[in-house]
Design an enzyme around this catalytic site. Sequence first.
Site, PDB file in Angstrom:
ATOM      1  CE1 TYR A  64      -4.134  -1.808   0.836  1.00  0.00           C
ATOM      2  CE2 TYR A  64      -2.936  -3.308   1.540  1.00  0.00           C
ATOM      3  CZ  TYR A  64      -3.059  -2.582   1.007  1.00  0.00           C
ATOM      4  OH  TYR A  64      -4.304  -4.377   1.309  1.00  0.00           O
ATOM      5  CB  SER A  65       4.350   1.292  -1.612  1.00  0.00           C
ATOM      6  OG  SER A  65       5.548   2.871  -0.955  1.00  0.00           O
ATOM      7  CG  ASN A  66       0.146   6.817  -0.330  1.00  0.00           C
ATOM      8  OD1 ASN A  66       0.211   6.112  -0.175  1.00  0.00           O
ATOM      9  ND2 ASN A  66       0.118   7.388   0.988  1.00  0.00           N
TER      10      ASN A  66
END
Length: 285
Positions: A64-66
Amino acid sequence: MQVPSPLTELRDERLNARDVRLYLKRDDLISPDIPGNKWRKLKYNLVAAREQGQHTLLTFGGAYSNHIRATAAAGARFGFDTIGVIRGEEHRPLNDSLARAVQYGMRLAYLDRTTYRRKTEPDVLDALADEFGDFYLLPEGGTNTLALKGCMELPAEIAPDFDVLCCACGTGGTLAGLAAGLRPGQHALGFSALKGGEFLAGDVRRLQIAAFGAETGNWSIDFDSHFGGYAKRTPELDDFVTDFRVRHDVDLDRVYVAKMLHGVFTRVQEGEFAAGTAIVAVVTG
Protein backbone atom coordinates in the site's frame (compact mmCIF):
# COMPACT_ATOMS: atom_id res chain seq x y z
CA MET A 1 3.03 20.66 -10.64
CA GLN A 2 1.84 23.34 -8.22
CA VAL A 3 5.05 24.59 -6.61
CA PRO A 4 5.17 26.55 -4.37
CA SER A 5 2.23 24.80 -2.80
CA PRO A 6 -0.58 26.93 -1.32
CA LEU A 7 -0.47 28.31 2.22
CA THR A 8 -3.77 28.88 4.04
CA GLU A 9 -4.44 30.19 7.54
CA LEU A 10 -6.96 28.30 9.66
CA ARG A 11 -9.74 30.18 11.44
CA ASP A 12 -10.56 28.20 14.57
CA GLU A 13 -11.75 29.32 17.99
CA ARG A 14 -9.45 26.82 19.68
CA LEU A 15 -6.50 28.70 18.23
CA ASN A 16 -7.97 32.10 19.00
CA ALA A 17 -8.43 31.12 22.64
CA ARG A 18 -4.65 30.62 22.98
CA ASP A 19 -3.64 33.49 20.66
CA VAL A 20 -1.94 31.03 18.29
CA ARG A 21 -1.91 31.26 14.50
CA LEU A 22 -1.85 28.08 12.41
CA TYR A 23 -1.19 27.86 8.68
CA LEU A 24 -1.51 24.77 6.51
CA LYS A 25 1.20 24.29 3.89
CA ARG A 26 -0.83 22.32 1.34
CA ASP A 27 1.85 20.14 -0.18
CA ASP A 28 -0.88 17.58 -0.86
CA LEU A 29 -1.95 19.89 -3.71
CA ILE A 30 1.41 19.87 -5.51
CA SER A 31 0.18 17.03 -7.73
CA PRO A 32 -2.62 14.47 -7.43
CA ASP A 33 -0.19 11.65 -8.27
CA ILE A 34 3.14 12.90 -6.84
CA PRO A 35 1.97 14.87 -3.80
CA GLY A 36 3.76 16.57 -1.00
CA ASN A 37 6.95 15.20 0.40
CA LYS A 38 6.90 12.45 -2.24
CA TRP A 39 7.65 15.06 -4.92
CA ARG A 40 10.18 16.90 -2.79
CA LYS A 41 12.03 13.65 -2.06
CA LEU A 42 12.00 12.54 -5.68
CA LYS A 43 12.94 15.85 -7.30
CA TYR A 44 16.72 15.78 -6.99
CA ASN A 45 16.87 12.00 -7.30
CA LEU A 46 15.26 12.33 -10.73
CA VAL A 47 17.87 14.95 -11.63
CA ALA A 48 20.67 12.64 -10.45
CA ALA A 49 19.27 9.67 -12.36
CA ARG A 50 19.13 11.75 -15.54
CA GLU A 51 22.67 13.07 -15.04
CA GLN A 52 23.94 9.52 -14.53
CA GLY A 53 22.34 8.41 -17.79
CA GLN A 54 19.96 6.03 -16.05
CA HIS A 55 16.66 5.12 -17.69
CA THR A 56 15.14 2.94 -14.97
CA LEU A 57 14.17 3.70 -11.38
CA LEU A 58 13.94 0.83 -8.91
CA THR A 59 12.53 1.22 -5.44
CA PHE A 60 10.99 -0.73 -2.57
CA GLY A 61 7.75 -0.59 -0.63
CA GLY A 62 4.82 -2.36 0.94
CA ALA A 63 1.69 -3.29 -0.95
CA TYR A 64 0.00 0.00 0.00
CA SER A 65 3.05 2.25 -0.37
CA ASN A 66 2.33 5.79 -1.53
CA HIS A 67 6.01 6.04 -2.43
CA ILE A 68 5.66 3.16 -4.90
CA ARG A 69 2.73 4.84 -6.61
CA ALA A 70 4.43 8.25 -6.65
CA THR A 71 7.61 6.78 -8.16
CA ALA A 72 5.56 5.12 -10.88
CA ALA A 73 3.79 8.41 -11.63
CA ALA A 74 7.07 10.34 -11.68
CA GLY A 75 8.60 7.79 -14.03
CA ALA A 76 5.68 8.11 -16.43
CA ARG A 77 5.80 11.90 -16.29
CA PHE A 78 9.55 12.31 -16.71
CA GLY A 79 10.36 9.42 -19.03
CA PHE A 80 11.80 6.71 -16.77
CA ASP A 81 10.98 3.02 -16.67
CA THR A 82 10.07 2.00 -13.11
CA ILE A 83 10.33 -1.18 -11.06
CA GLY A 84 8.60 -1.58 -7.71
CA VAL A 85 9.94 -4.32 -5.44
CA ILE A 86 7.09 -5.19 -3.09
CA ARG A 87 7.38 -6.74 0.36
CA GLY A 88 5.69 -10.15 0.62
CA GLU A 89 3.82 -12.38 -1.78
CA GLU A 90 1.86 -11.30 -4.83
CA HIS A 91 -1.89 -11.04 -4.32
CA ARG A 92 -4.50 -10.77 -7.07
CA PRO A 93 -6.40 -8.72 -7.85
CA LEU A 94 -4.00 -5.87 -7.15
CA ASN A 95 -5.07 -3.30 -4.57
CA ASP A 96 -5.85 0.22 -5.81
CA SER A 97 -2.37 1.55 -5.00
CA LEU A 98 -0.48 -1.15 -6.92
CA ALA A 99 -3.02 -1.16 -9.73
CA ARG A 100 -2.44 2.56 -10.21
CA ALA A 101 1.34 2.00 -10.23
CA VAL A 102 0.94 -0.61 -12.97
CA GLN A 103 -1.26 1.78 -14.94
CA TYR A 104 1.68 4.19 -14.91
CA GLY A 105 3.84 1.48 -16.44
CA MET A 106 5.60 0.20 -13.31
CA ARG A 107 6.80 -3.40 -13.36
CA LEU A 108 6.20 -5.12 -10.04
CA ALA A 109 8.44 -7.72 -8.41
CA TYR A 110 8.05 -9.39 -5.03
CA LEU A 111 10.46 -10.40 -2.27
CA ASP A 112 9.56 -12.68 0.61
CA ARG A 113 9.68 -10.87 3.92
CA THR A 114 12.96 -12.47 5.02
CA THR A 115 14.75 -11.39 1.85
CA TYR A 116 13.03 -8.00 1.92
CA ARG A 117 14.61 -7.23 5.28
CA ARG A 118 17.97 -7.69 3.54
CA LYS A 119 17.02 -5.56 0.53
CA THR A 120 19.99 -3.20 0.87
CA GLU A 121 22.58 -5.98 1.05
CA PRO A 122 24.84 -6.47 -1.99
CA ASP A 123 23.70 -9.99 -2.87
CA VAL A 124 20.04 -8.94 -3.00
CA LEU A 125 20.81 -5.86 -5.09
CA ASP A 126 23.05 -7.91 -7.39
CA ALA A 127 20.23 -10.40 -7.94
CA LEU A 128 17.88 -7.55 -8.84
CA ALA A 129 20.47 -6.15 -11.26
CA ASP A 130 20.83 -9.60 -12.87
CA GLU A 131 17.07 -9.73 -13.35
CA PHE A 132 16.35 -6.15 -14.41
CA GLY A 133 19.63 -4.73 -15.66
CA ASP A 134 21.08 -1.37 -14.67
CA PHE A 135 18.92 0.92 -12.53
CA TYR A 136 18.92 3.99 -10.32
CA LEU A 137 18.17 2.86 -6.78
CA LEU A 138 15.66 4.80 -4.71
CA PRO A 139 15.46 3.69 -1.06
CA GLU A 140 12.22 2.59 0.54
CA GLY A 141 10.16 5.69 1.26
CA GLY A 142 12.50 7.77 -0.91
CA THR A 143 14.61 9.08 1.97
CA ASN A 144 18.26 9.79 1.18
CA THR A 145 20.53 12.84 1.12
CA LEU A 146 19.03 14.12 -2.14
CA ALA A 147 15.55 13.80 -0.64
CA LEU A 148 16.62 16.11 2.20
CA LYS A 149 17.80 18.66 -0.36
CA GLY A 150 14.31 18.77 -1.83
CA CYS A 151 12.56 19.04 1.55
CA MET A 152 14.98 21.78 2.59
CA GLU A 153 13.45 24.09 -0.03
CA LEU A 154 10.00 24.20 1.58
CA PRO A 155 10.57 26.81 4.35
CA ALA A 156 11.70 29.43 1.83
CA GLU A 157 8.27 29.17 0.16
CA ILE A 158 6.52 30.46 3.32
CA ALA A 159 6.07 34.23 3.20
CA PRO A 160 4.59 34.99 6.65
CA ASP A 161 6.88 34.96 9.66
CA PHE A 162 6.49 31.80 11.70
CA ASP A 163 8.01 30.18 14.75
CA VAL A 164 7.35 26.44 14.43
CA LEU A 165 7.15 24.19 11.37
CA CYS A 166 5.34 20.89 11.98
CA CYS A 167 5.32 17.69 9.94
CA ALA A 168 4.51 14.01 10.30
CA CYS A 169 7.40 11.55 10.63
CA GLY A 170 7.73 8.12 9.06
CA THR A 171 11.43 7.85 8.19
CA GLY A 172 12.53 11.24 9.52
CA GLY A 173 13.72 12.46 6.13
CA THR A 174 11.17 15.23 5.73
CA LEU A 175 11.86 16.58 9.22
CA ALA A 176 15.63 16.43 8.66
CA GLY A 177 15.34 18.42 5.45
CA LEU A 178 12.81 20.96 6.71
CA ALA A 179 14.90 21.76 9.78
CA ALA A 180 17.91 22.46 7.58
CA GLY A 181 15.94 25.07 5.67
CA LEU A 182 14.79 27.10 8.68
CA ARG A 183 16.00 30.55 9.65
CA PRO A 184 17.64 31.20 13.05
CA GLY A 185 15.12 31.11 15.87
CA GLN A 186 12.68 28.82 14.06
CA HIS A 187 12.01 25.25 15.18
CA ALA A 188 10.89 22.10 13.36
CA LEU A 189 8.56 19.74 15.25
CA GLY A 190 7.93 16.23 13.95
CA PHE A 191 5.13 13.90 15.01
CA SER A 192 5.98 10.22 14.82
CA ALA A 193 3.32 8.06 13.16
CA LEU A 194 5.06 5.01 14.60
CA LYS A 195 4.65 3.46 18.02
CA GLY A 196 8.09 3.14 19.57
CA GLY A 197 9.45 5.67 17.11
CA GLU A 198 12.16 7.00 19.42
CA PHE A 199 14.79 5.62 17.03
CA LEU A 200 13.77 8.35 14.59
CA ALA A 201 15.79 10.93 16.55
CA GLY A 202 18.97 9.06 15.76
CA ASP A 203 17.93 8.60 12.15
CA VAL A 204 17.31 12.34 11.73
CA ARG A 205 20.75 13.13 13.15
CA ARG A 206 22.44 10.61 10.85
CA LEU A 207 20.56 11.88 7.80
CA GLN A 208 21.52 15.49 8.52
CA ILE A 209 25.16 14.62 9.09
CA ALA A 210 25.26 12.64 5.82
CA ALA A 211 23.53 15.41 3.86
CA PHE A 212 24.92 18.57 5.47
CA GLY A 213 27.97 17.52 7.48
CA ALA A 214 26.36 18.31 10.85
CA GLU A 215 23.03 18.14 12.64
CA THR A 216 21.11 21.39 12.90
CA GLY A 217 19.84 21.02 16.49
CA ASN A 218 16.68 23.02 15.78
CA TRP A 219 14.16 20.18 15.78
CA SER A 220 12.37 17.79 18.10
CA ILE A 221 9.93 14.88 17.78
CA ASP A 222 6.62 14.16 19.52
CA PHE A 223 6.45 10.41 20.13
CA ASP A 224 2.99 10.35 21.75
CA SER A 225 0.66 11.06 18.82
CA HIS A 226 0.79 7.69 17.05
CA PHE A 227 -2.69 6.42 18.09
CA GLY A 228 -1.43 2.88 18.56
CA GLY A 229 1.11 2.68 15.76
CA TYR A 230 1.59 2.94 12.03
CA ALA A 231 -1.75 3.05 10.15
CA LYS A 232 -3.64 2.46 13.41
CA ARG A 233 -6.72 4.53 14.15
CA THR A 234 -9.08 5.09 17.04
CA PRO A 235 -12.55 6.64 17.42
CA GLU A 236 -10.84 9.76 18.80
CA LEU A 237 -8.75 10.14 15.65
CA ASP A 238 -11.76 9.46 13.42
CA ASP A 239 -13.78 12.09 15.29
CA PHE A 240 -10.96 14.60 14.85
CA VAL A 241 -10.83 13.93 11.10
CA THR A 242 -14.60 14.32 10.77
CA ASP A 243 -14.64 17.51 12.84
CA PHE A 244 -11.72 18.96 10.85
CA ARG A 245 -13.57 18.30 7.59
CA VAL A 246 -16.67 20.06 8.90
CA ARG A 247 -14.72 23.04 10.26
CA HIS A 248 -12.20 23.53 7.46
CA ASP A 249 -13.35 21.50 4.44
CA VAL A 250 -10.08 19.55 4.36
CA ASP A 251 -9.89 15.74 4.30
CA LEU A 252 -6.93 14.51 6.34
CA ASP A 253 -4.85 11.42 5.69
CA ARG A 254 -5.20 9.28 8.83
CA VAL A 255 -1.82 7.54 8.58
CA TYR A 256 0.27 10.69 8.94
CA VAL A 257 -1.35 14.11 8.66
CA ALA A 258 -4.34 13.65 10.96
CA LYS A 259 -2.11 12.39 13.76
CA MET A 260 0.23 15.34 13.32
CA LEU A 261 -2.57 17.92 13.37
CA HIS A 262 -4.27 16.26 16.33
CA GLY A 263 -0.94 16.56 18.14
CA VAL A 264 -0.66 20.23 17.19
CA PHE A 265 -4.16 21.05 18.49
CA THR A 266 -3.52 19.06 21.68
CA ARG A 267 -0.39 21.09 22.34
CA VAL A 268 -2.24 24.32 21.61
CA GLN A 269 -5.04 23.48 24.02
CA GLU A 270 -2.56 22.43 26.70
CA GLY A 271 -0.78 25.77 26.41
CA GLU A 272 2.50 24.36 25.14
CA PHE A 273 2.79 27.11 22.54
CA ALA A 274 3.26 30.62 23.92
CA ALA A 275 0.72 33.29 23.07
CA GLY A 276 1.58 34.89 19.74
CA THR A 277 3.19 31.76 18.31
CA ALA A 278 2.79 31.25 14.56
CA ILE A 279 2.80 27.63 13.43
CA VAL A 280 2.96 26.13 9.94
CA ALA A 281 1.80 22.51 9.56
CA VAL A 282 2.82 20.67 6.40
CA VAL A 283 0.02 18.62 4.82
CA THR A 284 2.19 16.05 3.08
CA GLY A 285 -0.62 14.13 1.39
